[in-house]
Design an enzyme around this catalytic site. Structure first.
Site, PDB file in Angstrom:
ATOM      1  CG  HIS A  65      -0.441   0.321   2.509  1.00  0.00           C
ATOM      2  ND1 HIS A  65      -0.019  -0.647   3.390  1.00  0.00           N
ATOM      3  CD2 HIS A  65      -0.225   1.495   3.138  1.00  0.00           C
ATOM      4  CE1 HIS A  65       0.412  -0.078   4.502  1.00  0.00           C
ATOM      5  NE2 HIS A  65       0.308   1.236   4.370  1.00  0.00           N
ATOM      6  CD  GLU A 101       2.784   8.873   0.021  1.00  0.00           C
ATOM      7  OE1 GLU A 101       2.715  10.049   0.369  1.00  0.00           O
ATOM      8  OE2 GLU A 101       2.266   7.931   0.643  1.00  0.00           O
ATOM      9  CG  ASP A 102       6.358   6.228   0.998  1.00  0.00           C
ATOM     10  OD1 ASP A 102       6.201   7.414   0.655  1.00  0.00           O
ATOM     11  OD2 ASP A 102       5.807   5.729   1.995  1.00  0.00           O
ATOM     12  CG  ASP A 156     -22.924  -0.872  41.036  1.00  0.00           C
ATOM     13  OD1 ASP A 156     -22.693  -2.095  41.074  1.00  0.00           O
ATOM     14  OD2 ASP A 156     -23.736  -0.299  41.770  1.00  0.00           O
TER      15      ASP A 156
END
Length: 723
Positions: free
Chosen positions: A92, A96-97, A279
């Site tokens: 994913h 981009e990277d 409670d």
């Protein structure tokens, strides 16, 4: 990095059978045993490609970057999603990277995987005016990607979940920003899509990051529950199990443990102490069929008495995210309430996994109540509003409104069920049915009773909208609608009406100005008109007319520029120009009535041209008029048209005897003359006399005179005066 030219993924990225598989990949292998062997081979191939692409990249924690996308895939594998989603999760961040291109991914893993990766790719490279605008635009793009394929949001949520699990490596300000964004946007989206397991972890991690000390204190107190509570839990569980078994039901009975975030939220929103929140005992009964759910409900009610008004049937009427279950609250043996949820295995799976359950549980996944079809409907509604909104920030506001977890369930006149956010009004319902019905709404019938559009609705009501062709949206509507769809539709229609009103009024103003100069718009050569529009940078004549009405251009100056070019009109003629504009009162987009003197039809009036606001109408006897005479170029001679429409605000000062019941008498007198009361305020008050300001609506001066006469007839009234 600079992307490479489209090319197939190189063969060198293949991993041989002898290569050692790292521990983080072995975790994924174990989590994907539900997949056939050939698909698991494809997963290893995706890992080898991703590892090669991210080679040399490290996370802030110091680990190789590839560990993050593989961990995202593990989160998704626990949801038992399909192979394409898992491959896209591992890859994913590659577009981009890394140098890998979309074309390379499509050629190696198929077009679907490439589309998923592209849909998930972050949008940090876009330039925006502010961080908030960037976040809003990213969310808008994410919703568009979700509309194409819901698996995009599965990957995005898993990505955010792993980032939250490893948030400690981030610096303080970034950690706080990411945690807040998670609580505001990602956790509510997970809840809206029915993914309660992921939602709960996102909320708890976000709480831990924002308030670590509070989280630690609550966690410790939950862990160290007193012995009495543990005994109570065991006793309640034993009694329920005994009766369910005796009734011949096949069931699973599990105790529900509250998370620090849910406890903290309840303490904050309901003003309760830790003891009061804790409670409450919680159980989940999971049975075989929907019929068994109702059988189990009867058994539970026979063991402990139900609390009145606390039963909810989400099986017959599912929540908007597809959630189905029976909810009831019982009186416990220790004086504490017992919250019980009853559902089938399939309902439990959908409650935990939401849209992800479609891949894990094939039965009924395409039915009308499925989480996936409901998610598609929700996203389609958001995208419809997005097309009408002008900005990403407005879209973000609408999304946040639609992420309200609580809903009301309502019936149409035909018996169809509609769900709306909590605090929705009859007007929200009208817009939910259809935009045109909302735009023409005048009132509503709730269970047969006529009510105003601002009436808030509660579950189970039957709603019918009353419409009129002449009705149109008002700016005040924006103050009480609760849904993004209604807000967007009202704003769009108001802009449209304002533009139409402005164009018409601008036409009248320029026509009057040109008449004073001995010409008209029709007599001007088309070439001259076109040349002026080009000079003034207006794409169309309508834009110029609207700008004149809104005060951004003075009609006299525009008329002079047009007429001088035609025949050289002398300036002294312009100075004598005294055009009178007649108004009907329904040009509310470009004409406003001053609050300082509240003019009504029949009053002698003048207009003051204000940039961006159009014409502000004042009475000629208004104290501010003397100041306006200093700017004659902005002064407009205006008068009322023969036919005036609408209601107008006016204020009355009424002096009355100060004793109980007087206010009601005055209000009744005003109502008898068909005038609405907008507000009441005491100005002065002593033991015998009170001065009260009434803000009322009238049609004209004659109507006002009728109101004043009716009030003066009351024996308790000492005097009436228009303010």
């Amino acid at each position: 990095m600079t992307p490479l030219a489209p090319a197939p993924v190189p063969e060198s990225t293949h991993v041989s059978a002898d290569d050692a598989i790292p521990e983080y990949m072995q975790v994924l292998e174990r989590a994907t045993l539900y997949l056939p062997e050939d698909q698991r081979q494809q997963l290893r191939r995706a890992w080898s490609v991703g590892a090669a692409a991210h080679a040399g990249q490290m996370r802030k924690s110091g680990e190789p970057y590839i560990t993050h996308p593989v961990a995202v895939a593990v989160v998704l594998a626990e949801q038992k999603v399909d192979i394409e989603t898992l491959v896209a999760a591992i890859l994913h961040d590659t577009i981009e990277d890394t140098p890998l291109t979309r074309e390379a991914l499509a050629s190696e893993f198929g077009e679907t995987v490439a589309e998923l990766v592209e849909g998930v790719t972050k949008l940090d490279k876009l330039n925006f005016g502010s961080r908030q605008e960037a976040d809003a635009e990213s969310l808008r793009k994410m919703m568009l990607a979700m509309a194409r394929d819901l698996r995009v949001i599965l990957i995005k949520l898993a990505d955010r979940l792993h980032n939250m699990r490893t948030l400690g490596a981030q610096p303080g300000p970034a950690r706080e920003r990411i945690a807040r964004e998670t609580l505001d946007i990602y956790a509510p989206i997970a809840q809206r899509l029915g993914m309660n397991k992921i939602k709960a972890e996102l909320q708890d991690l976000g709480f831990h990051a924002l308030y670590p000390i509070r989280h630690a204190v609550l966690e410790k107190r939950i862990r160290n529950q007193p012995l009495v509570r543990r005994e109570a839990l065991a006793s309640i569980e034993a009694q329920l199990a005994q009766r369910l078994t005796a009734a011949g039901l096949q069931y699973r009975l599990v105790g529900r443990i509250k998370s620090p975030w849910s406890i903290y939220n309840k303490m904050q929103s309901e003003g309760k102490t830790f003891t009061q929140v804790m409670d409450v005992f919680g159980y989940r009964i999971i049975v075989g069929t929907a019929a068994d759910c109702y059988h189990a409900l009867g058994v539970a009610h026979s063991v402990f008495k139900p609390l009145d008004g606390r039963f909810r049937d989400f099986i017959a009427i599912p929540k908007a995210n597809g959630y189905q279950s029976l909810h009831t609250v019982l009186f416990g043996p220790y004086g504490a309430p017992i919250e019980v949820q009853i559902r089938t295995e399939e309902m439990d799976l959908i409650a935990e996994r939401g849209i992800a359950a479609h891949w894990a549980y094939k039965h009924g996944g395409d039915g009308p109540n499925s989480a996936q079809s409901r998610a598609h409907s929700w996203i389609a509604g958001l995208l419809e509003s997005q097309r009408q909104t002008g900005s990403s920030l407005e879209f973000l506001e609408n999304v946040k409104v639609d992420l309200f977890p609580d809903e009301v369930y309502l019936f149409t006149p035909k018996g169809d069920i509609m769900s709306l956010p909590r605090n929705s009004t009859a007007l929200d319902f009208a817009y939910a049915v259809h935009t045109d019905i909302g735009n023409r709404a005048v009132a509503a019938r709730v269970d047969g009773k006529l009510v105003p559009l601002r009436t808030q609705l509660v579950s189970g009501q039957r709603i019918e909208i009353v419409t009129a062709k002449s009705s149109m949206p008002r700016p005040q509507w924006l103050e009480f609608v609760a849904t993004g769809k209604a807000r967007t539709a009202i704003r769009a229609q108001l802009k449209h009406l304002q533009h139409e009103d402005a164009v018409q009024l601008g036409h009248r103003m320029i026509d009057r100005a040109l008449e004073e100069l001995g010409t008209s718009l029709d007599r001007l050569p088309q070439e001259r008109l076109d040349a002026y529009l080009v000079e003034a940078r207006y794409p169309r004549l309508e834009e110029l007319m609207a700008d004149i009405a809104l005060g951004n251009r003075m009609p006299a100056q525009v008329a002079l520029a047009l007429a001088q070019h035609e025949g050289g009109v002398p300036n002294e003629r312009l100075a004598r120009a005294g055009e009178t504009i007649r108004i009907r009162g329904d040009e509310r987009g470009v004409i406003t009535f001053a609050n300082c003197c509240t003019p009504i039809p029949g009053d002698s009036i003048m207009g003051y041209h204000t940039t961006g606001r159009g014409i502000v109408v004042h009475r000629m006897d208004c104290p501010n008029v003397a100041e306006f005479r200093k700017s004659p170029e902005r002064w407009l001679n205006i008068d009322w048209d023969r036919e005036v429409v609408g209601d107008y605000n006016v204020a009355l000062r009424i002096e009355v005897e100060n004793h109980p019941g007087v206010l009601a008498q005055v209000a009744a007198a005003i109502a008898r003359v068909q005038s609405n009361i907008d507000g009441v305020e005491y100005l002065e008050r002593d033991t015998t006399v009170a001065a009260i300001r009434f803000s009322i609506e009238v049609k004209n001066r004659k109507h006002l005179a009728d109101v004043i006469r009716r009030i003066r007839r009351l024996p308790v009234v000492h005097g009436v005066q228009r303010m």
